[in-house]
Design a protein around this motif. Sequence first.
Motif, PDB file in Angstrom:
ATOM      1  N   ARG A 143       0.851  -1.191   0.000  1.00  0.00           N
ATOM      2  CA  ARG A 143       0.000   0.000   0.000  1.00  0.00           C
ATOM      3  C   ARG A 143       0.883   1.236   0.000  1.00  0.00           C
ATOM      4  O   ARG A 143       1.864   1.303   0.734  1.00  0.00           O
ATOM      5  N   ALA A 179     -12.308   9.600   6.973  1.00  0.00           N
ATOM      6  CA  ALA A 179     -11.629  10.078   8.175  1.00  0.00           C
ATOM      7  C   ALA A 179     -10.254   9.425   8.249  1.00  0.00           C
ATOM      8  O   ALA A 179     -10.127   8.225   8.041  1.00  0.00           O
ATOM      9  N   MET A 181      -7.453   7.601   9.746  1.00  0.00           N
ATOM     10  CA  MET A 181      -7.342   6.762  10.930  1.00  0.00           C
ATOM     11  C   MET A 181      -5.913   6.835  11.436  1.00  0.00           C
ATOM     12  O   MET A 181      -5.036   6.119  10.960  1.00  0.00           O
ATOM     13  N   ARG A 193       2.278  -8.628  12.256  1.00  0.00           N
ATOM     14  CA  ARG A 193       1.255  -9.628  11.979  1.00  0.00           C
ATOM     15  C   ARG A 193       1.694 -10.366  10.721  1.00  0.00           C
ATOM     16  O   ARG A 193       2.009  -9.732   9.707  1.00  0.00           O
ATOM     17  N   VAL A 194       1.712 -11.688  10.774  1.00  0.00           N
ATOM     18  CA  VAL A 194       2.145 -12.458   9.609  1.00  0.00           C
ATOM     19  C   VAL A 194       1.196 -13.625   9.427  1.00  0.00           C
ATOM     20  O   VAL A 194       0.766 -14.249  10.401  1.00  0.00           O
ATOM     21  N   ARG A 195       0.819 -13.897   8.203  1.00  0.00           N
ATOM     22  CA  ARG A 195       0.037 -15.101   7.917  1.00  0.00           C
ATOM     23  C   ARG A 195       0.798 -15.911   6.876  1.00  0.00           C
ATOM     24  O   ARG A 195       1.079 -15.435   5.775  1.00  0.00           O
ATOM     25  N   LEU A 209       1.389 -13.045   4.022  1.00  0.00           N
ATOM     26  CA  LEU A 209       0.918 -11.696   4.314  1.00  0.00           C
ATOM     27  C   LEU A 209       1.676 -11.147   5.503  1.00  0.00           C
ATOM     28  O   LEU A 209       1.813 -11.837   6.522  1.00  0.00           O
ATOM     29  N   THR A 210       2.185  -9.940   5.372  1.00  0.00           N
ATOM     30  CA  THR A 210       2.935  -9.357   6.484  1.00  0.00           C
ATOM     31  C   THR A 210       2.480  -7.926   6.721  1.00  0.00           C
ATOM     32  O   THR A 210       2.095  -7.222   5.782  1.00  0.00           O
ATOM     33  N   LEU A 211       2.501  -7.521   7.982  1.00  0.00           N
ATOM     34  CA  LEU A 211       2.117  -6.152   8.318  1.00  0.00           C
ATOM     35  C   LEU A 211       2.819  -5.750   9.602  1.00  0.00           C
ATOM     36  O   LEU A 211       2.976  -6.561  10.520  1.00  0.00           O
ATOM     37  N   TYR A 260       2.660  -2.866   4.635  1.00  0.00           N
ATOM     38  CA  TYR A 260       2.004  -4.131   4.346  1.00  0.00           C
ATOM     39  C   TYR A 260       2.669  -4.722   3.128  1.00  0.00           C
ATOM     40  O   TYR A 260       2.973  -4.002   2.173  1.00  0.00           O
TER      41      TYR A 260
ATOM     42  N   LEU B  90     -17.228   6.179  10.668  1.00  0.00           N
ATOM     43  CA  LEU B  90     -17.209   7.579  10.256  1.00  0.00           C
ATOM     44  C   LEU B  90     -17.871   8.487  11.303  1.00  0.00           C
ATOM     45  O   LEU B  90     -17.429   9.600  11.549  1.00  0.00           O
ATOM     46  N   ALA B  93     -15.571   9.584  14.140  1.00  0.00           N
ATOM     47  CA  ALA B  93     -14.261  10.162  13.815  1.00  0.00           C
ATOM     48  C   ALA B  93     -14.013  11.308  14.801  1.00  0.00           C
ATOM     49  O   ALA B  93     -14.967  11.913  15.287  1.00  0.00           O
ATOM     50  N   PRO B  94     -12.733  11.610  15.080  1.00  0.00           N
ATOM     51  CA  PRO B  94     -12.417  12.556  16.160  1.00  0.00           C
ATOM     52  C   PRO B  94     -13.154  13.902  16.091  1.00  0.00           C
ATOM     53  O   PRO B  94     -13.531  14.448  17.119  1.00  0.00           O
ATOM     54  N   ASP B 230      -7.498  -8.576   9.273  1.00  0.00           N
ATOM     55  CA  ASP B 230      -6.384  -8.108  10.105  1.00  0.00           C
ATOM     56  C   ASP B 230      -5.354  -7.343   9.297  1.00  0.00           C
ATOM     57  O   ASP B 230      -4.653  -6.495   9.809  1.00  0.00           O
ATOM     58  N   PHE B 231      -5.257  -7.682   8.018  1.00  0.00           N
ATOM     59  CA  PHE B 231      -4.219  -7.080   7.201  1.00  0.00           C
ATOM     60  C   PHE B 231      -4.721  -5.880   6.414  1.00  0.00           C
ATOM     61  O   PHE B 231      -3.970  -5.213   5.749  1.00  0.00           O
TER      62      PHE B 231
END
Lengths: 294, 366
Positions: A143, A179, A181, A193-195, A209-211, A260, B90, B93-94, B230-231
């Motif tokens: 990403r 928004a 994050m 995190r790894v899969r 997959l790694t993050l 990622y 959303l 959000a802050p 999770d990813f």
Amino acid sequence: MKSANTPRPPAVRAMHPSRLDDPQRRVVLHNALLVPLAGGTIGSLAALIPHSAQAQGSGEWRKLPAARQLVGTATPLTQGLVLELPLLSEDGASVTLSVKTDNRLRLSGHIQSLHLFATRNPSPEIARYELAPELGAIDLTTRVRLNESQSVIAVARTSANEVLIAEREIRITTSGCMARMTDADASGEMQTRVRLPGPLRAGASGEVLTLITHPMHTGLATDASGKTPAQRIIKTFEVRFDNAPLLTAQYFRSLAANPYLRFAIRPRKTATIAMRWVEDTGKTAQYSGRIVVS
Amino acid sequence: MLPAMLPELSPLEILLWSGLVIGLAFGITGQMTGFCLTRGLREYWLPGEIAKSGTPPGAKLGAFALAMAIAVVGTQLSDFFGVIDLRRSLYLAPGFPLLLVPLGGVLFGFGMMLANGCGARALVLLGQGNLRSFVVLLCLGISACATLTGLLAPLRNQAASLAMAPTVSALDLSANARLATVAVVSLVCAIFAFWRARLAQHPRDLIGGLAVGLLIVAGWLATGWLAQDDFEPKPVSSLTFIAPIGETIQYSMIATGVKPGFGVMLVAGVFLGALLAALLRRRTQLEGFATPRDMLRYMAGGSLMGIGGALAMGCSIGQGLTGFSTLAFSSLLACLGIVIGARLALPGVARRLHKSSSAMKAAQAS
């Protein structure tokens, strides 16, 4: 209704037969019709055949000194390397990018290095990867951050010094609904995190997959409190398989927060896979697991 | 994190399929029960006009109140027990634009009354052959995109930055205070539904409110739990229609270069669900505009809903139910705005109703 007596609107007059007879105009009309048609056809075909060898290079790389230097005197192939990006993204802070090789591609060597560039980012270089042949066909997903609408470029070099280039245009829009994050809480930083793939048959490929949780501070952006945190990024990411380098990545600030990486691996035997992330401050995170080949 | 019962599908596939299924269910419910806030408010405020047509006043508004009660309880408990994380939505959000949210609500409410129904309702009506809704949806989707990412986006960003307020919600309360708030809010809604609107006597509306309330909770669970990756952390959301209608129009134009999301599948599902229900119940009927003036009114209504919904971060469903279920102060402001906007449009609605009923009388007399 008075429309019967009103003069014909200009659009209708332009299409009058006598005007169409003008050869130059006809050419223009022709192109105006053909270009979107052809574009549409190619586009839909490309969607149907995911690994089609569509030419991915309009020469944008020539405008980027770093890419020019990489290509050097080689004649780059603009087919074979496939860069996938959405046409349009509402959130430039994290755009999913993947690079694959066309499976019909016949190269003299294996792909040894891969560089990613965002042509109009404050710092164009996104990441560079050193790749081992055990990966099999190249299939990476990561990403990236894109500051504005621009071309993204991937340059790959094989062990036989062939150069492959892929380019994609992407449009970035602003959406207030997206928004940001921001993981303000630093306690989660450097968490990995790894899969890993389940047991693989010999010769089959599986995906890893790694993050790592990390803000990837660019040193350019201001946070909610109006301060500009200094640059602090994950600098390198190394993957070793069976104690030999498999993939070594160098990251730059154009890589999105929470680096990622998903990649395909084609292991020949059961062995340990070890990963190491290094922040530019020297802080590290590690992971180790086992890939089973039956 | 990924529940073991769905091992074969990737999180993205789960997200898309659940969007479609929830949309289908919403479309079928909407078509069969006539769930509609616009009609609810109109019948509640103008009981005299409706009594003649035999529809009980207030039942439709009662159904909406029941949906609110169920959405609040289900959503808050899902978050309370850690199944979903509402803070990643959303609505929480802050910060939020203090001026734009109520203003957007008013514009949306006004537009909703002009166009005789909100965006979600227009999708359901389109499914049963109402082509007026098609015009409304086009105007809504394009004006929403223009406001979010297009011509009007720089203006919106400027206006938003004038006054940002920190988000306050029930999640900031202590556990007991939070549960008490949930209980009070849902009880007030339920009392309105059953006591004031006598929902128990109107099973169709009762079922409509019940189903829509549960679908809001299902949307939260689908995006916040089933499809969590999770990813690839995606924002948590539920049923909302303004941005999704715009995205659906956009997706139809550039589908080779973008992936569909929950919203696009939801919109497609609502239309298909309503179409299916209308076909099975033999309620399909092509309808168009009676006069060009009507068309103008619907177009204005659709555009106001698009712009207002984009400013208010949601529509009658997106803020009225989904946003409301987060118990965020900004969502309450948006809801209030929608009701005020709808009330402002009421004199025009009354005039039109009066005109059409006297025209009908004249036709009967002659």
